[in-house]
Motif scaffolding. Structure first.
Motif, PDB file in Angstrom:
ATOM      1  N   ALA A 191       0.785  -1.134   0.036  1.00 29.80           N
ATOM      2  CA  ALA A 191      -0.024   0.066  -0.162  1.00 29.80           C
ATOM      3  C   ALA A 191       0.890   1.148   0.018  1.00 29.80           C
ATOM      4  O   ALA A 191       0.460   2.299  -0.241  1.00 29.80           O
ATOM      5  N   MET A 192       2.032   1.028   0.199  1.00 28.48           N
ATOM      6  CA  MET A 192       3.120   2.239   0.505  1.00 28.48           C
ATOM      7  C   MET A 192       3.637   2.620  -0.902  1.00 28.48           C
ATOM      8  O   MET A 192       3.785   1.858  -1.632  1.00 28.48           O
ATOM      9  N   SER A 193       4.342   3.781  -1.098  1.00 29.19           N
ATOM     10  CA  SER A 193       4.864   4.581  -2.060  1.00 29.19           C
ATOM     11  C   SER A 193       6.091   3.703  -2.387  1.00 29.19           C
ATOM     12  O   SER A 193       6.591   3.009  -1.603  1.00 29.19           O
ATOM     13  N   SER A 194       6.847   4.023  -3.463  1.00 35.27           N
ATOM     14  CA  SER A 194       8.161   3.453  -3.946  1.00 35.27           C
ATOM     15  C   SER A 194       8.996   3.832  -2.970  1.00 35.27           C
ATOM     16  O   SER A 194       9.316   5.035  -2.424  1.00 35.27           O
ATOM     17  N   ARG A 195      10.086   2.799  -2.519  1.00 38.36           N
ATOM     18  CA  ARG A 195      10.828   2.932  -1.258  1.00 38.36           C
ATOM     19  C   ARG A 195      12.125   3.899  -1.524  1.00 38.36           C
ATOM     20  O   ARG A 195      12.891   4.193  -0.730  1.00 38.36           O
ATOM     21  N   GLY A 196      12.481   4.199  -2.816  1.00 41.01           N
ATOM     22  CA  GLY A 196      13.877   4.560  -3.068  1.00 41.01           C
ATOM     23  C   GLY A 196      13.817   5.896  -3.351  1.00 41.01           C
ATOM     24  O   GLY A 196      14.886   6.603  -3.437  1.00 41.01           O
ATOM     25  N   ARG A 197      12.632   6.730  -3.473  1.00 45.07           N
ATOM     26  CA  ARG A 197      12.667   8.179  -3.733  1.00 45.07           C
ATOM     27  C   ARG A 197      13.238   9.095  -2.527  1.00 45.07           C
ATOM     28  O   ARG A 197      13.506  10.244  -2.853  1.00 45.07           O
ATOM     29  N   GLY A 198      12.943   8.647  -1.332  1.00 40.68           N
ATOM     30  CA  GLY A 198      13.205   9.558  -0.200  1.00 40.68           C
ATOM     31  C   GLY A 198      14.580  10.303  -0.331  1.00 40.68           C
ATOM     32  O   GLY A 198      14.660  11.625  -0.226  1.00 40.68           O
ATOM     33  N   LEU A 199      15.758   9.423  -0.398  1.00 40.05           N
ATOM     34  CA  LEU A 199      16.979  10.179  -0.194  1.00 40.05           C
ATOM     35  C   LEU A 199      17.198  10.891  -1.586  1.00 40.05           C
ATOM     36  O   LEU A 199      17.704  11.896  -1.301  1.00 40.05           O
ATOM     37  N   SER A 200      16.679  10.810  -2.615  1.00 34.65           N
ATOM     38  CA  SER A 200      17.138  11.332  -3.767  1.00 34.65           C
ATOM     39  C   SER A 200      16.299  12.702  -3.831  1.00 34.65           C
ATOM     40  O   SER A 200      16.813  13.524  -4.259  1.00 34.65           O
ATOM     41  N   LEU A 201      15.051  12.540  -3.169  1.00 34.38           N
ATOM     42  CA  LEU A 201      14.363  13.817  -3.232  1.00 34.38           C
ATOM     43  C   LEU A 201      14.918  14.923  -2.138  1.00 34.38           C
ATOM     44  O   LEU A 201      15.117  16.082  -2.632  1.00 34.38           O
ATOM     45  N   ILE A 202      15.800  14.521  -1.139  1.00 39.17           N
ATOM     46  CA  ILE A 202      16.334  15.220  -0.094  1.00 39.17           C
ATOM     47  C   ILE A 202      17.395  15.903  -0.762  1.00 39.17           C
ATOM     48  O   ILE A 202      17.550  16.922  -0.481  1.00 39.17           O
ATOM     49  N   GLU A 203      18.217  15.130  -1.574  1.00 40.55           N
ATOM     50  CA  GLU A 203      19.302  15.529  -2.291  1.00 40.55           C
ATOM     51  C   GLU A 203      19.065  16.858  -3.139  1.00 40.55           C
ATOM     52  O   GLU A 203      19.709  17.815  -3.314  1.00 40.55           O
ATOM     53  N   GLU A 204      17.867  16.525  -3.723  1.00 42.78           N
ATOM     54  CA  GLU A 204      17.481  17.664  -4.645  1.00 42.78           C
ATOM     55  C   GLU A 204      16.715  18.698  -4.166  1.00 42.78           C
ATOM     56  O   GLU A 204      17.028  20.154  -4.621  1.00 42.78           O
ATOM     57  N   LEU A 205      15.859  18.602  -3.072  1.00 42.77           N
ATOM     58  CA  LEU A 205      15.168  19.823  -2.729  1.00 42.77           C
ATOM     59  C   LEU A 205      15.488  20.355  -1.492  1.00 42.77           C
ATOM     60  O   LEU A 205      15.336  21.526  -1.285  1.00 42.77           O
ATOM     61  N   SER A 206      16.195  19.734  -0.580  1.00 45.07           N
ATOM     62  CA  SER A 206      16.848  20.351   0.525  1.00 45.07           C
ATOM     63  C   SER A 206      18.133  21.168   0.631  1.00 45.07           C
ATOM     64  O   SER A 206      18.887  21.006  -0.315  1.00 45.07           O
ATOM     65  N   ASP A 207      18.418  21.971   1.628  1.00 46.28           N
ATOM     66  CA  ASP A 207      19.813  22.652   1.552  1.00 46.28           C
ATOM     67  C   ASP A 207      20.732  21.920   2.462  1.00 46.28           C
ATOM     68  O   ASP A 207      22.138  22.006   2.085  1.00 46.28           O
ATOM     69  N   SER A 208      20.214  20.819   3.193  1.00 48.73           N
ATOM     70  CA  SER A 208      21.292  20.028   3.887  1.00 48.73           C
ATOM     71  C   SER A 208      20.322  18.810   4.483  1.00 48.73           C
ATOM     72  O   SER A 208      19.362  19.090   4.648  1.00 48.73           O
ATOM     73  N   TRP A 209      21.168  17.795   4.700  1.00 46.52           N
ATOM     74  CA  TRP A 209      20.380  16.440   5.166  1.00 46.52           C
ATOM     75  C   TRP A 209      21.390  15.777   5.872  1.00 46.52           C
ATOM     76  O   TRP A 209      22.783  15.737   5.522  1.00 46.52           O
ATOM     77  N   GLY A 210      20.846  14.826   6.609  1.00 44.06           N
ATOM     78  CA  GLY A 210      21.743  13.704   7.187  1.00 44.06           C
ATOM     79  C   GLY A 210      21.047  12.688   7.880  1.00 44.06           C
ATOM     80  O   GLY A 210      19.878  12.739   7.856  1.00 44.06           O
ATOM     81  N   THR A 211      21.808  11.655   8.291  1.00 41.93           N
ATOM     82  CA  THR A 211      21.247  10.558   9.060  1.00 41.93           C
ATOM     83  C   THR A 211      21.980  10.484  10.320  1.00 41.93           C
ATOM     84  O   THR A 211      23.240  10.566  10.399  1.00 41.93           O
ATOM     85  N   ASP A 212      21.239  10.019  11.351  1.00 44.82           N
ATOM     86  CA  ASP A 212      21.754  10.273  12.723  1.00 44.82           C
ATOM     87  C   ASP A 212      21.268   8.821  13.371  1.00 44.82           C
ATOM     88  O   ASP A 212      20.222   8.654  13.566  1.00 44.82           O
ATOM     89  N   PRO A 213      22.156   7.889  13.636  1.00 40.53           N
ATOM     90  CA  PRO A 213      21.921   6.691  14.274  1.00 40.53           C
ATOM     91  C   PRO A 213      21.845   6.961  15.916  1.00 40.53           C
ATOM     92  O   PRO A 213      22.218   7.881  16.350  1.00 40.53           O
ATOM     93  N   SER A 214      20.804   6.203  16.524  1.00 40.63           N
ATOM     94  CA  SER A 214      20.580   6.579  18.106  1.00 40.63           C
ATOM     95  C   SER A 214      20.592   5.223  18.777  1.00 40.63           C
ATOM     96  O   SER A 214      20.784   4.281  18.258  1.00 40.63           O
ATOM     97  N   VAL A 215      20.079   5.436  19.979  1.00 39.80           N
ATOM     98  CA  VAL A 215      20.391   4.258  20.938  1.00 39.80           C
ATOM     99  C   VAL A 215      19.374   3.250  20.400  1.00 39.80           C
ATOM    100  O   VAL A 215      19.466   1.976  20.415  1.00 39.80           O
ATOM    101  N   ARG A 216      18.365   3.703  19.883  1.00 37.49           N
ATOM    102  CA  ARG A 216      17.248   2.735  19.278  1.00 37.49           C
ATOM    103  C   ARG A 216      16.837   3.115  17.940  1.00 37.49           C
ATOM    104  O   ARG A 216      16.370   4.293  17.890  1.00 37.49           O
ATOM    105  N   GLY A 217      17.245   2.578  17.044  1.00 36.84           N
ATOM    106  CA  GLY A 217      16.599   2.967  15.325  1.00 36.84           C
ATOM    107  C   GLY A 217      17.723   3.957  14.961  1.00 36.84           C
ATOM    108  O   GLY A 217      18.855   4.123  15.285  1.00 36.84           O
ATOM    109  N   SER A 218      17.080   4.774  14.192  1.00 34.08           N
ATOM    110  CA  SER A 218      17.735   5.946  13.497  1.00 34.08           C
ATOM    111  C   SER A 218      16.825   7.094  13.026  1.00 34.08           C
ATOM    112  O   SER A 218      15.644   6.841  12.970  1.00 34.08           O
ATOM    113  N   THR A 219      17.386   8.183  12.701  1.00 34.71           N
ATOM    114  CA  THR A 219      16.615   9.259  12.352  1.00 34.71           C
ATOM    115  C   THR A 219      17.374  10.017  11.123  1.00 34.71           C
ATOM    116  O   THR A 219      18.599  10.139  10.755  1.00 34.71           O
ATOM    117  N   VAL A 220      16.540  10.300  10.066  1.00 32.34           N
ATOM    118  CA  VAL A 220      16.676  11.011   8.877  1.00 32.34           C
ATOM    119  C   VAL A 220      16.268  12.530   9.240  1.00 32.34           C
ATOM    120  O   VAL A 220      15.045  12.531   9.427  1.00 32.34           O
TER     121      VAL A 220
END
Length: 720
Positions: A676-705
């Motif tokens: 039911a969800m949309s395509s899985r690969g567009r997220g990071l490419s969209l960030i690279e195209e549209l944002s001024d900066s971005w990153g990923t942060d691992p945490s004690v539980r899970g991760s953050t983009v």
């Protein structure tokens, strides 16, 4: 082979280049043979040819394989269309001519004409080793490198005399390339650290090497199995490849070929039929007619690999052997990856459990931190950071480094961090806190009878009323201070001037330095793993860090942490820890939404975010980009983690910061969600195209983009 000749192991034939050659419409080889005036050649009129010669020519012209007949002492050439592809631009002029004339000097090259002549004189057949040639197919396709094995044998006439040499070329391009791909598979599996990495490598190998319509990689997951699939025509970009594969749980159905192979350890090969009819999950799987299923079995892992075609396919013995060899490589790599993940997960959990799970939230100051394990990511390290409120409302911040990459270093780190909190909550004065830590480290060294405990720390206390920070350093690199720039001036950055002090445990004395954060300014604390690289001076790394801080699009602490960890090129053997604090220009607005792991989650996030940002008078262009990126990141988080995601937005006059965090383990999402969800690969490419900066942060539980969008027009900026 006439024209191209036999190739001895130490020689390669020198033939006229075919690169760039194009073939206009040309008559078939049989038509040329029919119309050629043979009376003027050593063969004479066709009606007088020896019956054996006639039969040999008929065989050559009717064969789909490249074949040539070299007649008589002058080796007059007669060949078919497949052979014409091999000699390229020499065709059709070579037909009916002596080989020495047709090929010129090439005929005299070692391994060419000499082989034909030797077979003709001796009567002994010769099988040459595999040779690579540039081939232009008759269909006009681009030139390509192909591999052939060629055999030469004598042809005797009806009286038993040598009439010529018959050459047959067997193309081995597919087999050779598959063997080359197997070597590449081995190399890529050797550096695959996780089961996700193994899945990506093996699925890519199956698609490219065997040109299949369907391939599935499955491994055991408790008492069940989980699998990831690739199909022909599936479009994947670089962003897709960086995301974890989409795993699905397999029902424990003994009729499922994958499950049967994984549990029994036996391979199966179906040439034509409906091998997936009983377990097909979609129309694509129902269309598979030929299927090979290979077990993946080791002492601690069971799984299977399947590849399939929509058409009939005979699995030849050589192909089965190649697939079995590949499966053994994949099984060993998956087992290694699983062991690494277990060790890596333990080390990461130990490391991150000693770091603060949440940083303080202040009204006019924003804080962020990042920690990346160095070396191979498989051991706990000694870097640490912390930030906490003091009883009088001030903020204590620290970043330290315990030498070593083992459990002992992590244990010392934990003790130092806990002791620092206790000392600071009693008396936050930096020299006093460092003196107490110095006594602790000296005591630990004495107890362990090890004087090599080496600990450095930079510790500061921030007064939120005026932005002043009182700092002291125990042998640690000084922080970077980023000035926002006033009146349109460009931001600047510099190292904070702190009186140097001895590392902890040496009985030193420490002095303080004071800096003041003006609105928009930031300070960055970092460990030496950020700036140290083998073969490079430390000052080079410090200069690079200062430069990227000054050039950062904003002083947002999360953004500074991301760019700091990538400021100095090249791999590092050390852990990397950074802590950044920014004094906001104005109060920010923030909100958080917890999104359930269900198909309607992304749409609810879009509606919530649009409503909230319009209430805050954010420019529509920024709203559109933010909604699009956030929706995709939320989809990816729900898809891969299988647990609720937390979406946080933070807005000030300069920028919009959005983060999407998950807290689950990879690979547990159920199939109903993925459909039911949309395509899985567009997220990071969209960030690279549209944002001024971005990153990923691992945490004690899970991760953050996270991503940041600058509010460039002050007239459109929200009121504070």
């Amino acid at each position: 082979m006439a024209g191209t000749g036999g190739v001895r192991p130490s020689h390669s034939p020198t033939l006229p280049s075919q690169l760039g050659a194009t073939f206009p419409a040309r008559p078939a080889a049989a038509e040329i043979v029919r119309d050629l005036p043979w009376d003027d050649t050593p063969l004479g009129p066709r009606e007088r040819w020896d019956p054996v010669v006639t039969a040999t020519v008929d065989l050559v012209l009717s064969s789909p394989m490249p074949m040539a007949f070299s007649f008589g002492d002058s080796f007059v050439l007669i060949y078919n269309d497949a052979y014409a592809d091999l000699i390229g631009t020499l065709h059709p002029a070579a037909m009916g001519r002596p080989a020495a004339e047709a090929f010129g000097e090439s005929w005299l090259s070692p391994g060419l004409g000499g082989v034909i002549e030797e077979v003709y004189r001796s009567g002994r057949p010769f099988l040459e080793p595999e040779t690579q040639l540039t081939v232009v197919r008759a269909d006009g396709a681009r030139p390509e490198q192909a591999f052939f094995t060629r055999g030469h044998s004598i042809v005797s006439d009806r009286r038993g005399r040598a009439a010529g040499v018959l050459t047959v070329a067997a193309e081995t391009t597919q087999v050779t390339r598959r063997l080359q791909n197997l070597g590449e598979l081995t190399s890529r599996l050797a550096v695959a650290l996780t089961v996700d990495d193994v899945a990506r490598v093996v699925l890519g190998y199956a698609l490219t090497s065997f040109d299949v319509d369907h391939c599935v990689f499955a491994v055991d997951d408790g008492n069940m199995f989980r699998s990831v699939r690739r199909i022909r025509g599936e479009m994947l970009d670089e962003a897709d490849e960086r995301l974890p594969p989409v795993w699905k749980r397999l029902p424990d159905n003994p009729q499922a070929p994958l499950v049967a192979a994984a549990r029994s350890g036996r391979a199966s090969f179906v040439a034509d039929g409906e091998p997936l009819r009983e377990v097909a999950s979609d129309r694509h799987e129902r269309r598979i007619r030929a299927l090979a299923v290979l077990p993946l079995r080791t002492a601690s892992l069971s799984g299977a690999l399947s590849i399939g075609y929509r058409t009939e396919h005979n699995w030849l013995p050589a192909e089965q052997a190649l697939l079995n060899a590949a499966a053994q490589q994949v099984a060993q790599a998956a087992e290694r990856a699983r062991r690494f993940e277990a060790q890596h997960g333990t080390a990461q959990l130990l490391q991150r459990s000693m770091l603060p799970e949440h940083l303080p939230e202040l009204e006019r100051f924003r804080i962020a931190a990042r920690y990346d394990v160095g070396v191979d990511g498989n051991a706990a390290g000694g870097d640490f950071y912390d930030a906490f409120r003091l009883a009088d409302g001030r903020l204590a911040m620290v970043l330290g480094d315990v030498a070593g990459h083992d459990v002992r270093a992590a244990a010392v780190m934990g003790q130092v961090r806990a002791a620092l909190r206790a000392l600071a909550l009693t008396d936050a004065d930096p020299p006093g806190v460092l003196a107490g830590l110095d006594r602790l480290v000296g005591s630990l060294g004495a107890e362990s009878r090890n004087e090599e405990i080496f600990v450095t720390v930079v510790y500061g206390v921030l007064d939120p009323h005026d932005g002043t920070i009182t700092l002291a350093s125990a042998g640690h690199p000084p922080p970077v201070l980023r000035r926002a720039g006033q009146g349109g001036e460009a931001p600047t950055a510099e190292l904070v001037k702190i009186p140097p002090g001895a590392p902890l445990g040496l009985g030193g004395r420490w002095q303080t330095g004071v800096v003041r954060l003006e609105p928009g300014d930031s300070i960055l604390l970092f460990s030496d793993g950020v700036v140290e690289r083998r073969g490079r001076a430390l000052n080079d790394g410090l200069d690079a860090l200062v430069a990227v801080a000054a050039g950062a699009p904003s002083g947002d602490p999360r953004n500074l942490c991301a760019i700091a960890t990538a400021a100095v090129p090249g791999p590092t053997d050390d852990d990397v820890a950074v802590l950044a604090v920014e004094r906001a220009v104005a109060l920010s607005r923030s909100d958080t939404m917890l999104v359930a792991a269900e198909p309607t989650g992304p749409s609810r996030v879009r509606q919530w975010m649009g409503t909230r940002l319009r209430e805050w008078s954010v420019p529509e262009q920024v709203i559109g980009s933010a909604i699009l990126c956030t929706s995709e990141l939320t989809t990816n988080a729900l898809l891969h983690a299988g647990t609720p995601a937390q979406v946080h937005i933070d807005l000030n006059a300069e920028r919009l910061l959005v983060s999407v965090a998950d807290t689950g383990t990879r690979g547990s999402v159920i199939r109903a969600h993925t459909d039911a969800m949309s395509s899985r690969g567009r997220g990071l490419s969209l960030i690279e195209e549209l944002s001024d900066s971005w990153g990923t942060d691992p945490s004690v539980r899970g991760s953050t983009v996270w991503f940041e969008l600058l509010i460039r027009s002050t007239s459109d900026s929200p009121a504070s």
